[in-house]
Design a protein around this motif. Structure first.
Motif, PDB file in Angstrom:
ATOM      1  N   LEU A 185       1.034  -1.575  -0.126  1.00  0.00           N
ATOM      2  CA  LEU A 185       0.351  -0.334  -0.406  1.00  0.00           C
ATOM      3  C   LEU A 185       0.640   1.244   0.033  1.00  0.00           C
ATOM      4  CD1 LEU A 185      -3.157   1.237   0.050  1.00  0.00           C
ATOM      5  CD2 LEU A 185      -2.883   0.373   2.643  1.00  0.00           C
ATOM      6  N   THR A 186       2.199   1.288  -0.135  1.00  0.00           N
ATOM      7  CA  THR A 186       3.193   1.935   0.231  1.00  0.00           C
ATOM      8  C   THR A 186       3.327   3.584  -0.857  1.00  0.00           C
ATOM      9  OG1 THR A 186       5.160   0.704   0.582  1.00  0.00           O
ATOM     10  CG2 THR A 186       4.162   1.770   2.982  1.00  0.00           C
ATOM     11  N   LYS A 187       3.263   1.755  -1.833  1.00  0.00           N
ATOM     12  CA  LYS A 187       3.876   2.521  -2.764  1.00  0.00           C
ATOM     13  C   LYS A 187       1.844   3.469  -3.768  1.00  0.00           C
ATOM     14  CE  LYS A 187       5.945  -1.769  -4.019  1.00  0.00           C
ATOM     15  NZ  LYS A 187       6.365  -3.220  -5.064  1.00  0.00           N
ATOM     16  N   PHE A 188       0.721   3.101  -3.308  1.00  0.00           N
ATOM     17  CA  PHE A 188      -0.100   3.547  -3.346  1.00  0.00           C
ATOM     18  C   PHE A 188      -0.082   5.545  -2.727  1.00  0.00           C
ATOM     19  CE2 PHE A 188      -0.523  -0.248  -4.588  1.00  0.00           C
ATOM     20  CZ  PHE A 188      -1.325  -0.494  -5.850  1.00  0.00           C
ATOM     21  N   MET A 189       0.979   5.525  -2.159  1.00  0.00           N
ATOM     22  CA  MET A 189       0.885   6.850  -1.096  1.00  0.00           C
ATOM     23  C   MET A 189       1.629   7.847  -2.030  1.00  0.00           C
ATOM     24  SD  MET A 189      -1.039   5.887   1.617  1.00  0.00           S
ATOM     25  CE  MET A 189      -1.808   5.006   0.612  1.00  0.00           C
ATOM     26  N   PRO A 190       0.610   8.972  -2.049  1.00  0.00           N
ATOM     27  CA  PRO A 190       0.918  10.371  -2.545  1.00  0.00           C
ATOM     28  C   PRO A 190       2.024  10.951  -0.784  1.00  0.00           C
ATOM     29  CG  PRO A 190      -1.018  10.747  -0.960  1.00  0.00           C
ATOM     30  CD  PRO A 190      -0.943   9.073  -1.119  1.00  0.00           C
ATOM     31  N   LYS A 191       2.847  11.536  -2.264  1.00  0.00           N
ATOM     32  CA  LYS A 191       4.331  12.273  -1.458  1.00  0.00           C
ATOM     33  C   LYS A 191       3.587  13.099  -0.106  1.00  0.00           C
ATOM     34  CE  LYS A 191       8.045  12.305  -4.164  1.00  0.00           C
ATOM     35  NZ  LYS A 191       8.829  12.419  -5.374  1.00  0.00           N
ATOM     36  N   ASN A 192       2.363  13.764   0.010  1.00  0.00           N
ATOM     37  CA  ASN A 192       1.834  14.838   0.811  1.00  0.00           C
ATOM     38  C   ASN A 192       0.384  13.407   1.924  1.00  0.00           C
ATOM     39  OD1 ASN A 192       0.144  14.213  -1.799  1.00  0.00           O
ATOM     40  ND2 ASN A 192      -0.609  15.944  -1.268  1.00  0.00           N
ATOM     41  N   ALA A 193       0.911  12.654   1.652  1.00  0.00           N
ATOM     42  CA  ALA A 193      -0.232  11.656   2.908  1.00  0.00           C
ATOM     43  C   ALA A 193      -1.048  12.977   4.096  1.00  0.00           C
ATOM     44  CB  ALA A 193       0.466  10.175   2.744  1.00  0.00           C
ATOM     45  N   LEU A 194      -0.280  13.189   4.540  1.00  0.00           N
ATOM     46  CA  LEU A 194      -0.251  13.222   5.747  1.00  0.00           C
ATOM     47  C   LEU A 194      -1.546  14.750   4.734  1.00  0.00           C
ATOM     48  CD1 LEU A 194      -0.416  13.904   8.300  1.00  0.00           C
ATOM     49  CD2 LEU A 194       1.674  15.018   8.528  1.00  0.00           C
ATOM     50  N   ASP A 195      -0.620  15.451   4.615  1.00  0.00           N
ATOM     51  CA  ASP A 195      -1.791  16.524   4.332  1.00  0.00           C
ATOM     52  C   ASP A 195      -3.335  16.221   3.446  1.00  0.00           C
ATOM     53  OD1 ASP A 195       0.054  18.845   4.343  1.00  0.00           O
ATOM     54  OD2 ASP A 195       1.071  18.582   2.075  1.00  0.00           O
ATOM     55  N   ALA A 196      -3.246  15.405   2.503  1.00  0.00           N
ATOM     56  CA  ALA A 196      -4.141  14.853   2.579  1.00  0.00           C
ATOM     57  C   ALA A 196      -5.302  13.949   3.284  1.00  0.00           C
ATOM     58  CB  ALA A 196      -4.411  13.614   1.199  1.00  0.00           C
ATOM     59  N   TYR A 197      -4.478  13.667   4.192  1.00  0.00           N
ATOM     60  CA  TYR A 197      -5.495  12.863   5.751  1.00  0.00           C
ATOM     61  C   TYR A 197      -6.081  14.009   6.399  1.00  0.00           C
ATOM     62  CZ  TYR A 197      -5.697   9.232   8.999  1.00  0.00           C
ATOM     63  OH  TYR A 197      -5.918   8.113   9.702  1.00  0.00           O
ATOM     64  N   VAL A 198      -5.188  15.347   6.772  1.00  0.00           N
ATOM     65  CA  VAL A 198      -5.561  16.495   7.421  1.00  0.00           C
ATOM     66  C   VAL A 198      -6.526  17.339   6.618  1.00  0.00           C
ATOM     67  CG1 VAL A 198      -4.765  18.536   8.895  1.00  0.00           C
ATOM     68  CG2 VAL A 198      -3.377  17.134   8.771  1.00  0.00           C
ATOM     69  N   ASP A 199      -6.678  17.391   5.193  1.00  0.00           N
ATOM     70  CA  ASP A 199      -7.533  17.254   4.940  1.00  0.00           C
ATOM     71  C   ASP A 199      -9.323  17.014   4.564  1.00  0.00           C
ATOM     72  OD1 ASP A 199      -8.655  19.458   2.558  1.00  0.00           O
ATOM     73  OD2 ASP A 199      -8.911  18.143   1.398  1.00  0.00           O
ATOM     74  N   ILE A 200      -8.843  15.750   4.913  1.00  0.00           N
ATOM     75  CA  ILE A 200     -10.200  14.638   5.166  1.00  0.00           C
ATOM     76  C   ILE A 200     -10.870  14.953   5.997  1.00  0.00           C
ATOM     77  CG2 ILE A 200     -10.796  12.437   5.467  1.00  0.00           C
ATOM     78  CD1 ILE A 200      -8.786  11.635   3.390  1.00  0.00           C
ATOM     79  N   TYR A 201      -9.852  14.847   7.796  1.00  0.00           N
ATOM     80  CA  TYR A 201     -10.300  15.114   9.151  1.00  0.00           C
ATOM     81  C   TYR A 201     -11.039  16.493   9.076  1.00  0.00           C
ATOM     82  CZ  TYR A 201      -9.881  17.303  13.889  1.00  0.00           C
ATOM     83  OH  TYR A 201      -9.960  17.650  14.936  1.00  0.00           O
ATOM     84  N   MET A 202     -10.627  17.906   7.956  1.00  0.00           N
ATOM     85  CA  MET A 202     -10.891  18.764   8.478  1.00  0.00           C
ATOM     86  C   MET A 202     -12.627  18.836   7.090  1.00  0.00           C
ATOM     87  SD  MET A 202      -7.608  21.850   8.077  1.00  0.00           S
ATOM     88  CE  MET A 202      -7.210  21.004   6.194  1.00  0.00           C
ATOM     89  N   HIS A 203     -11.997  18.547   6.477  1.00  0.00           N
ATOM     90  CA  HIS A 203     -13.618  18.712   5.914  1.00  0.00           C
ATOM     91  C   HIS A 203     -14.122  16.797   5.203  1.00  0.00           C
ATOM     92  CE1 HIS A 203     -10.381  22.098   3.957  1.00  0.00           C
ATOM     93  NE2 HIS A 203     -11.982  22.620   4.739  1.00  0.00           N
ATOM     94  N   GLY A 204     -13.746  16.101   4.982  1.00  0.00           N
ATOM     95  CA  GLY A 204     -14.396  14.887   5.589  1.00  0.00           C
ATOM     96  C   GLY A 204     -13.853  14.163   3.637  1.00  0.00           C
ATOM     97  N   ILE A 205     -15.289  13.181   3.470  1.00  0.00           N
ATOM     98  CA  ILE A 205     -14.354  12.808   1.945  1.00  0.00           C
ATOM     99  C   ILE A 205     -15.463  12.986   0.889  1.00  0.00           C
ATOM    100  CG2 ILE A 205     -13.161  10.541   2.763  1.00  0.00           C
ATOM    101  CD1 ILE A 205     -15.991   8.893   2.910  1.00  0.00           C
ATOM    102  N   ILE A 206     -16.807  13.629   1.145  1.00  0.00           N
ATOM    103  CA  ILE A 206     -18.040  14.049   0.378  1.00  0.00           C
ATOM    104  C   ILE A 206     -17.946  15.556   0.107  1.00  0.00           C
ATOM    105  CG2 ILE A 206     -20.018  13.327  -0.109  1.00  0.00           C
ATOM    106  CD1 ILE A 206     -20.104  11.772   2.011  1.00  0.00           C
ATOM    107  N   LYS A 207     -17.655  15.720  -1.623  1.00  0.00           N
ATOM    108  CA  LYS A 207     -17.792  16.799  -2.432  1.00  0.00           C
ATOM    109  C   LYS A 207     -18.969  17.514  -1.929  1.00  0.00           C
ATOM    110  CE  LYS A 207     -14.920  16.146  -5.749  1.00  0.00           C
ATOM    111  NZ  LYS A 207     -15.066  16.887  -7.162  1.00  0.00           N
ATOM    112  N   GLU A 208     -19.237  18.809  -1.257  1.00  0.00           N
ATOM    113  CA  GLU A 208     -20.014  19.549  -1.203  1.00  0.00           C
ATOM    114  C   GLU A 208     -21.006  19.686  -2.199  1.00  0.00           C
ATOM    115  OE1 GLU A 208     -19.258  23.152   0.992  1.00  0.00           O
ATOM    116  OE2 GLU A 208     -18.458  22.423   2.549  1.00  0.00           O
ATOM    117  N   LYS A 209     -22.323  19.799  -2.425  1.00  0.00           N
ATOM    118  CA  LYS A 209     -23.887  19.768  -3.205  1.00  0.00           C
ATOM    119  C   LYS A 209     -23.475  21.483  -3.791  1.00  0.00           C
ATOM    120  CE  LYS A 209     -26.507  15.992  -2.011  1.00  0.00           C
ATOM    121  NZ  LYS A 209     -27.714  15.716  -2.361  1.00  0.00           N
TER     122      LYS A 209
END
Length: 203
Positions: free
Chosen positions: A177-201
């Motif tokens: 799975l590490t091969k599929f992780m982006p270099k900025n994985a932590l940034d993406a993780y924090v972004d999910i924490y703040m905004h969730g995974i569903i786009k606003e309508k």
């Protein structure tokens, strides 16, 4: 406190805690005895009992004394960010960097959760909450676009995000799975924490 300013009793406590950490990491908590700790520390068994009543008390002291929060707090208090997103991202980077700089501590935290059901967490929180909660109280008061308005909930969710990132990072470390992780994985993780995974309508 430097080694020069420590009392003999304080130096002994540090000596015992350091020896216990090495043995807990090598043998596990339950497979380590007080006699082994005394031998590894180069101290008489009776001398250790003058400072710690039991192995459990040593473990609790390690959880509190060795936690890097004392180093993290001053940095966290000065964390900058023009937006809440920038602030939380910068804060997450700081905390995770410090926690993972001492790998033994993360392993001790896992022992605490798995073998003790978090019973020593109260002692740690007694030290941490008075120092950390004001940071989240300030966030709630000064950042007007927060959906969460309860400082304690915000603090708990932030801690949960940090722990979940560290634990999942350990789990996938040697996997494909590490091969599929982006270099900025932590940034993406924090972004999910703040905004969730569903786009606003969009209307």
């Amino acid at each position: 406190m430097t080694e020069e300013t420590q009392t003999k009793g304080e130096r002994t406590r540090v000596q015992v805690e350091d020896a216990a950490i090495e043995l807990f990491m090598e043998n596990g908590y339950h497979a380590t005895s007080m006699r082994q700790i005394s031998k590894h520390a180069g101290l008489a068994l009776g001398g250790i009992y003058n400072h710690f009543k039991s192995k459990d008390e040593i473990f609790e002291a390690i959880i509190v004394d060795k936690h890097p929060y004392k180093k993290i707090l001053p940095i966290l208090s000065e964390t900058q960010g023009d937006t809440i997103e920038e602030f939380l991202n910068n804060a997450a980077q700081i905390v995770i960097k410090e926690l993972t700089s001492q790998p033994y501590y993360v392993k001790l935290m896992l022992i605490e959760i798995v073998e003790f059901n978090g019973v020593h967490g109260a002692a740690l929180l007694k030290e941490i909450v008075p120092e950390v909660l004001p940071i989240f109280e300030k966030l709630v008061k000064t950042r007007k676009n927060l959906r969460v308005t309860h400082p304690a909930i915000l603090m708990r969710s932030f801690i949960g995000m940090i722990l979940s990132y560290i634990i999942t990072d350990m789990i996938i470390a040697n996997s494909i799975l590490t091969k599929f992780m982006p270099k900025n994985a932590l940034d993406a993780y924090v972004d999910i924490y703040m905004h969730g995974i569903i786009k606003e309508k969009t209307v």
